[in-house]
Motif scaffolding. Structure first.
Motif, short mmCIF file in Angstrom:
data_model
loop_
_atom_site.label_atom_id
_atom_site.label_comp_id
_atom_site.label_asym_id
_atom_site.label_seq_id
_atom_site.Cartn_x
_atom_site.Cartn_y
_atom_site.Cartn_z
N ARG A 70 1.59 47.68 23.29
CA ARG A 70 2.95 47.90 23.59
C ARG A 70 3.13 49.10 24.76
NH1 ARG A 70 4.80 49.34 17.68
NH2 ARG A 70 4.09 51.11 18.30
N PRO A 71 4.15 49.29 25.34
CA PRO A 71 4.22 50.17 26.52
C PRO A 71 4.31 51.58 25.93
CG PRO A 71 6.23 48.72 26.41
CD PRO A 71 5.16 48.16 25.36
N ASP A 72 4.91 51.83 24.82
CA ASP A 72 4.99 53.15 24.08
C ASP A 72 3.85 53.72 23.29
OD1 ASP A 72 5.33 51.20 22.31
OD2 ASP A 72 6.96 52.58 21.05
N HIS A 73 2.78 52.81 23.58
CA HIS A 73 1.59 53.60 22.86
C HIS A 73 1.05 54.51 23.58
CE1 HIS A 73 -2.62 53.43 21.28
NE2 HIS A 73 -2.26 52.72 20.33
N ILE A 74 0.59 55.57 22.49
CA ILE A 74 0.01 56.84 23.00
C ILE A 74 -1.10 56.59 24.24
CG2 ILE A 74 -1.75 57.20 21.23
CD1 ILE A 74 0.36 59.87 22.80
N ASN B 13 -1.00 54.36 26.67
CA ASN B 13 -0.46 54.14 27.91
C ASN B 13 0.18 55.42 28.55
OD1 ASN B 13 -1.32 51.53 27.80
ND2 ASN B 13 0.11 50.85 26.61
N ILE B 14 0.63 56.39 27.55
CA ILE B 14 1.38 57.48 27.98
C ILE B 14 0.25 58.33 28.71
CG2 ILE B 14 2.76 59.82 27.19
CD1 ILE B 14 3.84 57.85 24.96
N GLU C 257 -0.87 57.04 32.22
CA GLU C 257 0.32 57.04 33.34
C GLU C 257 0.36 58.48 33.69
OE1 GLU C 257 3.39 54.97 32.04
OE2 GLU C 257 2.50 53.05 32.01
#
Length: 87
Positions: A77-81, A83-84, A87
């Motif tokens: 999922r794009p809101d997974h920690i 990925n944060i 980026e």
């Protein structure tokens, strides 16, 4: 071969059933529901049963959710920690 023998002997000794059950004196002092499970004095009242069942339910929920998140972690999922941070 020696390591296998040691493991086998350990399993046989630790799986011996009478070590895991209560003795006759403890069995007679326990409530009907717990009479063959533990040594010592059993729960003394309703509060003790409430505490025990609450703890058992919490452990059950923890087990269910830990298995769920180990099997399907949903890290895509794009809101997974992860990925944060990347980026």
């Amino acid at each position: 071969m020696r390591k296998f023998k040691t493991i086998l002997i350990s399993l046989v000794l630790f799986s011996y059933a009478p070590f895991g059950f209560a003795c006759e004196v403890c069995k007679s002092n326990q409530p009907k529901m717990l009479e063959d499970i533990t040594h010592g004095q059993g729960p003394q009242g309703n509060v003790d049963f409430l505490i025990t069942w609450t703890a058992a339910i919490l452990v059950g929920f923890t087990l269910i959710f830990s298995v769920k998140f180990l099997v399907m972690p949903k890290e895509n999922r794009p809101d997974h920690i992860k990925n944060i941070i990347l980026e």
